[in-house]
Design an enzyme around this catalytic site. Structure first.
Site, PDB file in Angstrom:
ATOM      1  N   GLU A 183     -13.775  -1.315   6.496  1.00 16.84           N
ATOM      2  CA  GLU A 183     -13.131  -1.370   7.818  1.00 16.84           C
ATOM      3  C   GLU A 183     -13.984  -0.747   8.915  1.00 16.84           C
ATOM      4  OE1 GLU A 183      -9.512   0.731   6.712  1.00 16.84           O
ATOM      5  OE2 GLU A 183     -10.055   2.366   8.039  1.00 16.84           O
ATOM      6  N   GLU A 240      -4.488  -7.111   5.205  1.00 19.66           N
ATOM      7  CA  GLU A 240      -3.615  -5.992   5.590  1.00 19.66           C
ATOM      8  C   GLU A 240      -2.737  -6.406   6.767  1.00 19.66           C
ATOM      9  OE1 GLU A 240      -5.676  -2.559   7.133  1.00 19.66           O
ATOM     10  OE2 GLU A 240      -3.970  -1.233   6.761  1.00 19.66           O
ATOM     11  N   ASP A 247      -5.092   3.751   0.008  1.00 14.68           N
ATOM     12  CA  ASP A 247      -6.244   4.031   0.870  1.00 14.68           C
ATOM     13  C   ASP A 247      -6.660   5.491   0.705  1.00 14.68           C
ATOM     14  OD1 ASP A 247      -8.154   4.141   2.847  1.00 14.68           O
ATOM     15  OD2 ASP A 247      -6.897   3.266   4.413  1.00 14.68           O
ATOM     16  N   HIS A 289      -9.331   6.693   2.268  1.00 15.81           N
ATOM     17  CA  HIS A 289      -9.825   7.007   3.612  1.00 15.81           C
ATOM     18  C   HIS A 289     -11.075   7.887   3.599  1.00 15.81           C
ATOM     19  CE1 HIS A 289      -9.219   6.980   8.009  1.00 15.81           C
ATOM     20  NE2 HIS A 289      -8.471   5.930   7.745  1.00 15.81           N
ATOM     21  N   TRP A 348     -12.734  12.178   7.957  1.00 17.61           N
ATOM     22  CA  TRP A 348     -11.301  11.959   8.147  1.00 17.61           C
ATOM     23  C   TRP A 348     -10.886  10.651   7.513  1.00 17.61           C
ATOM     24  CZ3 TRP A 348      -8.631   8.064  10.952  1.00 17.61           C
ATOM     25  CH2 TRP A 348      -7.228   8.210  10.867  1.00 17.61           C
ATOM     26  N   GLU A 385      -9.001   1.899  -1.722  1.00 17.24           N
ATOM     27  CA  GLU A 385      -9.760   1.553  -0.514  1.00 17.24           C
ATOM     28  C   GLU A 385     -10.583   2.750  -0.045  1.00 17.24           C
ATOM     29  OE1 GLU A 385      -7.111   0.076   2.497  1.00 17.24           O
ATOM     30  OE2 GLU A 385      -8.334   0.863   4.120  1.00 17.24           O
ATOM     31  N   ARG A 403       0.856  -1.189   0.000  1.00 20.70           N
ATOM     32  CA  ARG A 403       0.000   0.000   0.000  1.00 20.70           C
ATOM     33  C   ARG A 403       0.884   1.228   0.000  1.00 20.70           C
ATOM     34  NH1 ARG A 403      -3.927   2.364   4.866  1.00 20.70           N
ATOM     35  NH2 ARG A 403      -2.154   3.719   5.247  1.00 20.70           N
ATOM     36  N   TYR A 439      -2.986  11.658   5.659  1.00 20.72           N
ATOM     37  CA  TYR A 439      -3.264  10.381   6.315  1.00 20.72           C
ATOM     38  C   TYR A 439      -2.259   9.294   5.877  1.00 20.72           C
ATOM     39  CZ  TYR A 439      -5.025   5.700   6.601  1.00 20.72           C
ATOM     40  OH  TYR A 439      -5.093   4.364   6.809  1.00 20.72           O
ATOM     41  N   ARG A 453     -13.619  -5.417   3.392  1.00 16.05           N
ATOM     42  CA  ARG A 453     -12.485  -5.226   4.311  1.00 16.05           C
ATOM     43  C   ARG A 453     -12.894  -5.252   5.782  1.00 16.05           C
ATOM     44  NH1 ARG A 453      -9.728  -1.563   5.120  1.00 16.05           N
ATOM     45  NH2 ARG A 453      -7.705  -2.550   5.241  1.00 16.05           N
TER      46      ARG A 453
HETATM   47  O1  EZ4 Z   1      -7.194   4.700   9.884  1.00 13.41           O
HETATM   48  O2  EZ4 Z   1      -7.359   1.737  11.826  1.00 13.41           O
HETATM   49  O3  EZ4 Z   1      -6.482   0.766   6.281  1.00 13.41           O
HETATM   50  N1  EZ4 Z   1      -6.239   1.168   7.357  1.00 13.41           N
HETATM   51  C1  EZ4 Z   1      -6.788   2.251   7.935  1.00 13.41           C
HETATM   52  C2  EZ4 Z   1      -6.405   2.486   9.375  1.00 13.41           C
HETATM   53  C3  EZ4 Z   1      -7.422   3.348  10.129  1.00 13.41           C
HETATM   54  C4  EZ4 Z   1      -7.245   3.095  11.590  1.00 13.41           C
HETATM   55  C5  EZ4 Z   1      -8.285   3.867  12.402  1.00 13.41           C
HETATM   56  O4  EZ4 Z   1      -8.234   3.457  13.732  1.00 13.41           O
HETATM   57  O5  EZ4 Z   1      -7.526   2.972   7.319  1.00 13.41           O
HETATM   58  O6  EZ4 Z   1      -5.154   3.055   9.423  1.00 13.41           O
HETATM   59 CO    CO Z   2      -8.209   2.006   5.596  1.00 13.91          CO
END
Ligand code: EZ4
Ligand code: CO
Length: 404
Positions: A264, A341, A212, A214, A404, A238, A147, A159, A285
């Site tokens: 997630e 992961e 990711d 996010h 976020w 992701e 990743r 991030y 995921r």
């Molecule tokens: O930001 O688990 O793919 N992994 C992620 C993680 C999340 C954290 C949040 O607690 O997106 O890093």
């Molecule tokens: Co993630």
């Protein structure tokens, strides 16, 4: 085999972990991970006040009944706090069953369907040079899937980057109040294809490339991103959009062939029912410890198998080694496994959790120890007291809140 104790262990070896330990009258004990990053004590209270007292005297072998009792038996159900607590109970009971029968959990789930579990590592950088150096590091370690995340020019924070001095992992939860980050979508959409081009130009196409997002884009922005990344043959992008809006993924799907992964933040099969049955995603995921444990996650994976969706469970460092071991046992057995992961856990977590899983040539194996194969050293845990930490929040440049 009756449950005689259910204790919650809260410790912070490097970061906060909540562990449930269930003990039976036969002298066995089992562990479950109850960590919910930044909301740890909510799960602790739910367990201590509402779940643990209900476990005493129950038959530890009746895993399905305990699960149904805690889920269906509760009028107020679902959500991350409840489902993390149920997951901890469920994993601890599978661990106990394994120890009582002398078999690793993957055997109890029907046995291995593959020899190893393909994992992806996390490369990042403040610059594209730093990022591509970090990718080189993971390739040398034997990873077959990586990743990539890099600092977006023009943003003060991004991030998914390693904190300096923490080694090859990152930790987004920090400080006694949430950090205020600033997000700007156009800067990111311009930068993302440059990042993938730099990685493929230096390292080629001989490994899986993941990224990711996010949860930060609108459906149409996510479609634009997917299209712009098509030349770089992504394994997946992701969480392109905020995941609670399952219908939003239809728009992304209509516009791009870049594979999509999400889940997630999901806690139950109902959170991903549309995504799976309409084939709007390629990888689900959800994690074993935020989705009701092995018992519920395998149902999600079975539904996904029916629709050609593969698995790709969350495995960030804020899921404890207990959760990670449970994920590996399940991954090994499901026909529609995709990838897992793997962020790893930094010391001193290794002082508190003794694990038996192994990494070799890009694959992991849970080992053949009875149960989950993870033990906790409670004396070591007591040396690392809980310390409150928050995940950051995001704002746009005009000050309005953003995902976020
Ligand atoms: O930001 O688990 O793919 N992994 C992620 C993680 C999340 C954290 C949040 O607690 O997106 O890093
Ligand atoms: Co993630």
């Amino acid at each position: 085999m009756k449950i005689v104790a259910a204790d919650v262990i809260v410790a912070s070896p490097g970061r906060n972990y909540v562990t449930l330990k269930i003990t039976t009258d036969s002298g066995s004990h089992g562990l479950g991970d109850a960590t919910l990053n930044g909301r740890e004590l909510a799960v602790v209270a739910y367990l201590r006040e509402h779940v643990c007292p209900l476990l005493i005297g129950r038959d530890a072998r009746r895993i399905n009944d305990v699960w149904q009792y805690l889920y269906r038996g509760a009028y107020w159900r679902r959500g991350p706090v409840t489902m993390t607590a149920i997951a901890a109970v469920d994993c601890a009971l599978w661990d106990i069953l394994g120890k009582e029968t002398g078999r690793p959990v993957h055997e109890l789930l029907g046995g291995a369907a593959r020899d190893g579990v393909l994992v992806y590592g996390h490369a990042s950088g403040q610059t594209l040079d730093e990022l591509t150096d970090d990718v080189a590091h993971y390739l040398e370690l034997g990873y077959r899937a990586i990743r990539v995340q890099a600092a977006v020019p023009g943003l003060d924070s991004t991030y998914g980057l390693h904190h300096p001095g923490t080694g090859h992992t990152y930790e987004p939860a920090d400080g006694a109040a949430p950090a205020d980050n600033v997000w700007h979508t156009p800067a990111y959409l311009d930068f993302a294809p440059q990042m993938m081009a730099a990685v493929r130009e230096r390292h080629g196409y001989g490994f899986h490339l993941l990224h990711d997002v996010h949860h930060r884009l609108s459906p149409l922005e996510a479609a634009q991103l997917g299209k712009s990344l098509e030349p770089y043959r992504m394994f997946w992008i992701e969480d392109p959009t905020p995941a609670e809006d399952q219908e939003a993924f239809r728009t992304i799907r209509q516009h791009t062939t870049t594979p999509i992964a999400t889940g997630e933040v999901f806690n139950s099969i109902w959170d991903c029912q549309t995504l799976i049955t309409e084939r709007l995603i390629d990888y689900i995921r959800t994690s074993v410890s935020h989705t009701g444990g092995i018992t519920h996650l395998r149902k999600i994976f079975d539904l996904a198998a029916l629709y050609g969706v593969r698995t790709g469970s969350h495995g960030a460092g804020d899921l404890s080694p207990v959760s990670f071991a449970a994920a590996l046992h399940l991954d090994l057995t499901v026909p529609n496994f995709g990838i897992q992961e793997y962020m790893g856990h930094l010391d001193p977590a290794g002082e508190v959790f003794r694990t038996s899983y192994t990494f070799q040539d890009g694959y992991m194996r849970p080992g053949d120890a009875p149960g989950l194969g993870v033990e906790i050293d409670e004396e070591a845990a007591a040396r690392y007291p809980y310390s409150p930490k928050y995940l950051p929040v995001n704002r746009l440049r005009d000050g309005s809140m953003h995902d976020w």
